[in-house]
Design a protein around this motif. Structure first.
Motif, short mmCIF file in Angstrom:
data_model
loop_
_atom_site.label_atom_id
_atom_site.label_comp_id
_atom_site.label_asym_id
_atom_site.label_seq_id
_atom_site.Cartn_x
_atom_site.Cartn_y
_atom_site.Cartn_z
N PHE A 1 24.40 -11.09 -9.11
CA PHE A 1 23.16 -10.41 -8.81
C PHE A 1 22.18 -11.35 -8.11
O PHE A 1 22.14 -12.56 -8.39
CB PHE A 1 22.49 -9.90 -10.10
N GLY A 2 21.40 -10.77 -7.20
CA GLY A 2 20.26 -11.49 -6.67
C GLY A 2 19.19 -11.61 -7.74
O GLY A 2 19.29 -10.99 -8.81
N SER A 3 18.16 -12.38 -7.47
CA SER A 3 17.12 -12.64 -8.47
C SER A 3 16.12 -11.50 -8.56
O SER A 3 15.26 -11.51 -9.44
CB SER A 3 16.41 -13.95 -8.16
N GLY A 4 16.21 -10.52 -7.66
CA GLY A 4 15.36 -9.35 -7.76
C GLY A 4 14.10 -9.44 -6.91
O GLY A 4 13.61 -10.53 -6.59
N THR A 5 13.61 -8.26 -6.55
CA THR A 5 12.33 -8.12 -5.84
C THR A 5 11.42 -7.27 -6.71
O THR A 5 11.73 -6.11 -6.99
CB THR A 5 12.52 -7.44 -4.47
N ARG A 6 10.31 -7.85 -7.12
CA ARG A 6 9.35 -7.12 -7.96
C ARG A 6 8.34 -6.46 -7.04
O ARG A 6 7.54 -7.14 -6.41
CB ARG A 6 8.68 -8.06 -8.94
N LEU A 7 8.41 -5.14 -6.94
CA LEU A 7 7.57 -4.38 -6.03
C LEU A 7 6.48 -3.66 -6.81
O LEU A 7 6.77 -2.95 -7.77
CB LEU A 7 8.41 -3.37 -5.26
N THR A 8 5.25 -3.85 -6.36
CA THR A 8 4.11 -3.11 -6.91
C THR A 8 3.47 -2.32 -5.78
O THR A 8 3.15 -2.89 -4.73
CB THR A 8 3.07 -4.05 -7.53
N VAL A 9 3.33 -1.02 -5.99
CA VAL A 9 2.73 -0.16 -4.97
C VAL A 9 1.36 0.27 -5.48
O VAL A 9 1.23 0.81 -6.58
CB VAL A 9 3.60 1.07 -4.69
N VAL A 10 0.35 0.03 -4.65
CA VAL A 10 -1.02 0.33 -5.07
C VAL A 10 -1.64 1.39 -4.18
O VAL A 10 -1.13 1.67 -3.08
CB VAL A 10 -1.89 -0.94 -5.06
N GLN B 1 0.84 -1.20 0.00
CA GLN B 1 0.00 0.00 0.00
C GLN B 1 0.88 1.25 0.00
O GLN B 1 1.95 1.27 0.61
CB GLN B 1 -0.89 0.01 1.23
N ARG B 2 0.42 2.26 -0.67
CA ARG B 2 1.18 3.52 -0.65
C ARG B 2 1.28 4.04 0.77
O ARG B 2 0.40 3.82 1.58
CB ARG B 2 0.54 4.55 -1.57
N GLU C 1 5.04 5.32 -7.97
CA GLU C 1 6.24 5.54 -8.77
C GLU C 1 7.41 4.65 -8.31
O GLU C 1 8.40 4.50 -9.02
CB GLU C 1 6.68 7.00 -8.71
N ASP C 2 7.30 4.08 -7.12
CA ASP C 2 8.35 3.19 -6.62
C ASP C 2 8.18 1.77 -7.13
O ASP C 2 9.03 0.91 -6.86
CB ASP C 2 8.34 3.18 -5.08
#
Lengths: 111, 111
Positions: free
Chosen positions: A102-111, A14-15, A86-87
Motif C-alpha cells: 500500500f501507498g502511505s495514503g492521501t488525506r483529503l479534506t474538502v471545504v 475547495q468544493r 463528503e469526499d
C-alpha cells in the motif's frame, strides 16, 4: 516487496474542484487498486486500475467521479472530481504482485 | 460475495497481557488472508499474511495468526502486548482482484 510512493500526502481543497493523486511503484506490479477510507471507517475498494484500458469500478463508484489512469505497470493516478465535503477521506493505492503493498495514503479534506 | 467480520469494535487489554483479535471471513475459493495495523495518522502496515501451507503464520512485532478453514476464521494473537501496540487492526481477505477489509478493531492498552 514493492514500494509505493503516493502523493500528495494530504491536501485541503475547495468544493467543486478536482484533485489528482499519483502512485509510483518501484517495480512492475500485476495489478493496482484504489481504496477509500472515510473518517473512522474501514477501507473500501474503489476500482482496479487496468493498464492501457478503462478501470474496473466497484458498485457505488463511477468513472465520471473517480477517473483513473494506468499508463504502465508502475504508475497510476486517481482523480476525485467535482469534490464535495463528503469526499473527505483517505485515499490509498495498492499494488499486487505475489502480495499487496500500500501507498502511505492521501488525506483529503474538502471545504 | 466475499466479506470479513471483525466482531469486536473496541478491545481493551492491560500492558503485558495476551491478545486475540477475531476475524471471520466469507470467500468463494481458497482465501488469501491478511492482518494490517494502522496507527493514528499513519498508513497501513502489513502484520502477516496467509496464502497456503502452515496454518499458523508468524508476523512482525511478535504477532501470529491461525487459519482455521472449518471455522472460516483467521484470528490474530500476541502473547504480551506493549503500549505501542495501541492502534486500529484490520483483517482482509481476497485474491488478485483486490481486498475486502473488515471494519477494524480498535485496540486500547491499559497501563
Amino acid at each position: 516487496s514493492a514500494v509505493i510512493s503516493q502523493k500528495p500526502s494530504r491536501d485541503i481543497c475547495q468544493r467543486g474542484t478536482s484533485l489528482t493523486i499519483q502512485c509510483q511503484v518501484d517495480s512492475q506490479v500485476t495489478m493496482m487498486f484504489w481504496y477509500r477510507q472515510q473518517p473512522g471507517q474501514s477501507l473500501t475498494l474503489i476500482a482496479t486500475a487496468n493498464q492501457g484500458s478503462e478501470a474496473t469500478y466497484e458498485s457505488g463508484f463511477v468513472i465520471d467521479k473517480f477517473p483513473i489512469s494506468r499508463p504502465n505497470l508502475t504508475f497510476s493516478t486517481l482523480t476525485v472530481s467535482n469534490m464535495s465535503p463528503e469526499d473527505s477521506s483517505i485515499y490509498l493505492c495498492s499494488g499486487y504482485s505475489y502480495g499487496y503493498t500500500f501507498g502511505s495514503g492521501t488525506r483529503l479534506t474538502v471545504v | 460475495a466475499q466479506s470479513v467480520t471483525q466482531p469486536d469494535i473496541h478491545i481493551t487489554v492491560s500492558e503485558g497481557a495476551s491478545l486475540e483479535l477475531r476475524c471471520n471471513y466469507s470467500y468463494g475459493a481458497t482465501p488469501y488472508l491478511f492482518w494490517y495495523v494502522q496507527s493514528p495518522g499513519q498508513g497501513l502496515q502489513l502484520l502477516l499474511k496467509y496464502f497456503s501451507g502452515d496454518t499458523l503464520v508468524q508476523g512482525i512485532k511478535g504477532f501470529e495468526a491461525e487459519f482455521k478453514r472449518s471455522q472460516s476464521s483467521f484470528n490474530l494473537r500476541k502473547p504480551s502486548v506493549h503500549w505501542s501496540d495501541a492502534a486500529e487492526y484490520f483483517c482482509a481477505v481476497g485474491g488478485a482482484d483486490g481486498l475486502t477489509f473488515g471494519k477494524g478493531t480498535h485496540l486500547i492498552i491499559q497501563p
